[in-house]
Scaffold this active site. Sequence first.
Site, mmCIF file in Angstrom:
data_model
loop_
_atom_site.group_PDB
_atom_site.id
_atom_site.type_symbol
_atom_site.label_atom_id
_atom_site.label_comp_id
_atom_site.label_asym_id
_atom_site.label_seq_id
_atom_site.Cartn_x
_atom_site.Cartn_y
_atom_site.Cartn_z
ATOM 1 N N ARG A 83 27.560 8.926 9.433
ATOM 2 C CA ARG A 83 26.544 8.445 8.486
ATOM 3 C C ARG A 83 25.733 7.371 9.190
ATOM 4 O O ARG A 83 26.282 6.383 9.661
ATOM 5 C CB ARG A 83 27.200 7.882 7.229
ATOM 6 C CG ARG A 83 26.218 7.734 6.040
ATOM 7 C CD ARG A 83 26.841 7.002 4.875
ATOM 8 N NE ARG A 83 27.035 5.602 5.201
ATOM 9 C CZ ARG A 83 28.163 4.917 4.948
ATOM 10 N NH1 ARG A 83 29.190 5.482 4.356
ATOM 11 N NH2 ARG A 83 28.257 3.639 5.287
ATOM 12 N N GLU A 102 23.460 0.740 11.690
ATOM 13 C CA GLU A 102 24.593 1.219 12.492
ATOM 14 C C GLU A 102 24.782 2.698 12.211
ATOM 15 O O GLU A 102 24.201 3.262 11.285
ATOM 16 C CB GLU A 102 25.877 0.465 12.126
ATOM 17 C CG GLU A 102 26.331 0.688 10.687
ATOM 18 C CD GLU A 102 27.619 -0.040 10.324
ATOM 19 O OE1 GLU A 102 28.236 -0.645 11.217
ATOM 20 O OE2 GLU A 102 28.011 0.016 9.142
ATOM 21 N N ASN A 104 28.086 5.251 11.527
ATOM 22 C CA ASN A 104 29.531 5.310 11.270
ATOM 23 C C ASN A 104 30.042 6.669 11.710
ATOM 24 O O ASN A 104 29.604 7.687 11.173
ATOM 25 C CB ASN A 104 29.807 5.151 9.769
ATOM 26 C CG ASN A 104 29.232 3.862 9.221
ATOM 27 O OD1 ASN A 104 29.840 2.824 9.321
ATOM 28 N ND2 ASN A 104 28.039 3.936 8.652
ATOM 29 N N SER A 109 32.233 6.962 4.195
ATOM 30 C CA SER A 109 32.649 7.258 2.817
ATOM 31 C C SER A 109 31.475 7.402 1.848
ATOM 32 O O SER A 109 30.318 7.255 2.212
ATOM 33 C CB SER A 109 33.625 6.185 2.325
ATOM 34 O OG SER A 109 33.002 4.927 2.368
ATOM 35 N N LYS A 263 29.839 -0.851 18.174
ATOM 36 C CA LYS A 263 28.606 -1.650 18.222
ATOM 37 C C LYS A 263 28.103 -1.804 19.647
ATOM 38 O O LYS A 263 26.907 -1.856 19.901
ATOM 39 C CB LYS A 263 28.857 -3.048 17.626
ATOM 40 C CG LYS A 263 29.414 -3.049 16.213
ATOM 41 C CD LYS A 263 28.390 -2.584 15.201
ATOM 42 C CE LYS A 263 28.917 -2.691 13.786
ATOM 43 N NZ LYS A 263 29.893 -1.668 13.420
ATOM 44 N N LYS A 322 27.373 -9.248 15.409
ATOM 45 C CA LYS A 322 28.250 -8.161 14.955
ATOM 46 C C LYS A 322 29.448 -7.990 15.881
ATOM 47 O O LYS A 322 29.268 -7.759 17.073
ATOM 48 C CB LYS A 322 27.480 -6.831 14.938
ATOM 49 C CG LYS A 322 26.341 -6.774 13.947
ATOM 50 C CD LYS A 322 25.719 -5.389 13.979
ATOM 51 C CE LYS A 322 24.963 -5.106 12.698
ATOM 52 N NZ LYS A 322 24.634 -3.686 12.552
ATOM 53 N N GLU A 326 34.445 -1.781 11.958
ATOM 54 C CA GLU A 326 33.854 -0.966 10.899
ATOM 55 C C GLU A 326 34.311 -1.497 9.544
ATOM 56 O O GLU A 326 35.225 -2.298 9.460
ATOM 57 C CB GLU A 326 34.304 0.496 11.048
ATOM 58 C CG GLU A 326 33.886 1.130 12.358
ATOM 59 C CD GLU A 326 32.394 1.086 12.584
ATOM 60 O OE1 GLU A 326 31.629 1.294 11.630
ATOM 61 O OE2 GLU A 326 31.987 0.815 13.722
ATOM 62 N N GLY A 327 33.677 -0.978 8.493
ATOM 63 C CA GLY A 327 34.190 -1.233 7.143
ATOM 64 C C GLY A 327 33.503 -2.354 6.395
ATOM 65 O O GLY A 327 33.868 -2.665 5.279
ATOM 66 N N ARG A 408 22.905 2.435 -1.136
ATOM 67 C CA ARG A 408 23.736 1.338 -1.624
ATOM 68 C C ARG A 408 22.864 0.103 -1.793
ATOM 69 O O ARG A 408 21.987 -0.150 -0.968
ATOM 70 C CB ARG A 408 24.854 1.029 -0.631
ATOM 71 C CG ARG A 408 25.929 2.097 -0.601
ATOM 72 C CD ARG A 408 26.827 1.935 0.591
ATOM 73 N NE ARG A 408 26.057 1.996 1.816
ATOM 74 C CZ ARG A 408 26.533 1.673 3.012
ATOM 75 N NH1 ARG A 408 27.772 1.253 3.125
ATOM 76 N NH2 ARG A 408 25.776 1.762 4.081
#
Length: 432
Positions: A83, A102, A104, A109, A263, A322, A326-327, A408
């Site tokens: 994603r 970024e 993923n 998700s 990253k 950064k 992740e997450g 989002r």
Amino acid sequence: QVVNYAPFTLLPSAVPSVLFEQAYAVQQDFNLLVDAISQNKEFLEDTLASTIKVDDFTARLFRIHMQVLEEGLAQSVFLGINRSDYMFDCGVDGTPALKQIEINTIAASFGGLTSRTAAVHGQVLKMLGKSKEASRLLPNNPSKGLALGIAKAWELYGSQSAVVMFVVEEVQRNIFDQRCVENELWNRNIRVIRKRFRDVFEKGSLDDAKRLYMDGQEVAVVYYREGYVPKNYDQQNWEARLLLERSRAVKCPDIATQLAGTKKVQQELSRPGTLERLLPGRAEAVTRIRATFAGLYSLDVGEEGDKIAAMAIADPDQFVLKPQREGGGNNLYGEELRQVLEKIRDSPERTSYILMDKIKPQPAINYLLRAHSPLQVSECISELGIFGVYVRQGKEMVMNKAAGHLLRTKAIEHADGGVAAGVAVLDTPYLV
């Protein structure tokens, strides 16, 4: 106590249609790029050399990657579900531009829950007497697209009786999101099992042909919905991960593809000439990809890194720091960024971070609906994600597509964090 509704915006958010289309148009290029990086041992080795000296988590992933390559890859079918996330940067002249935050490459998700969000917003608009506006919301079903990719990989693995294994966390807060993808697979008569790393350690085994078995069932595809942060691993879990990686099963992602999403790799891609080297003969794809890059800077030890660190300390509000994680919820901004950089500016530890230009989107007004939270109007910013799915068999790309989108939205006081981190909420783009 047990089940809450996923947080969402009361109303859909405006998204410039030209940027939305641009994000979709570049997704197949990003799929090709991620796949190319995952196959380029030298590139990963050179790019991550400084990071693995100071970041133990990336180092352990990298060691597994090298071990699997030395033994010889048992896996011949490769499945990528990624994603790519963007924000709309309002430049000096106020014209919004699409800028990548970024990509993923593991456990991306909300492909499931976002498949349901447009219907919710359509209903809200109708109740507000806005049927015309409701009819303009785009249908969106990433869970179907993700399942198509998993199903294709399962089919190419070539065993009708084999199962798809979701590797899941000990406590699964986001289970319904996964169920949407799972149900799409059951609808195609593909059996799905859900296991934790601990189960793999206790009950997983490989036969002489490196076929993977769980509880006596052959596993065709391993779909990771965990394994992307250090806290997902203890010694047993690392051993389980190695077992999975050594197997013939199709891993989504295999460990090289997980490393392609770091990253440090993102920052290296922004250097002049890197994209051309990874995607030879694809000048148009390179142009499309490069148009989405924000300024990215290396903090490697040396004169260039010293300059960059000093620049960020002097003007921290222009940047984001950064780490290789992740997450969501890991990035540093403003005063916090300055304090951390001042502490590590003369230490090799700074090479485990990258620095990125801070994107400045135009806020909009919305209501964020969250279980047990008061309803209040908020100034919000949005982040658009495009799901990409690809399947490669040997050297042949069998499937490469964009599989849907995710919007989002979060209140502007939250600098960082996604839905799972409890900051952002699910939204639907209303194209303008």
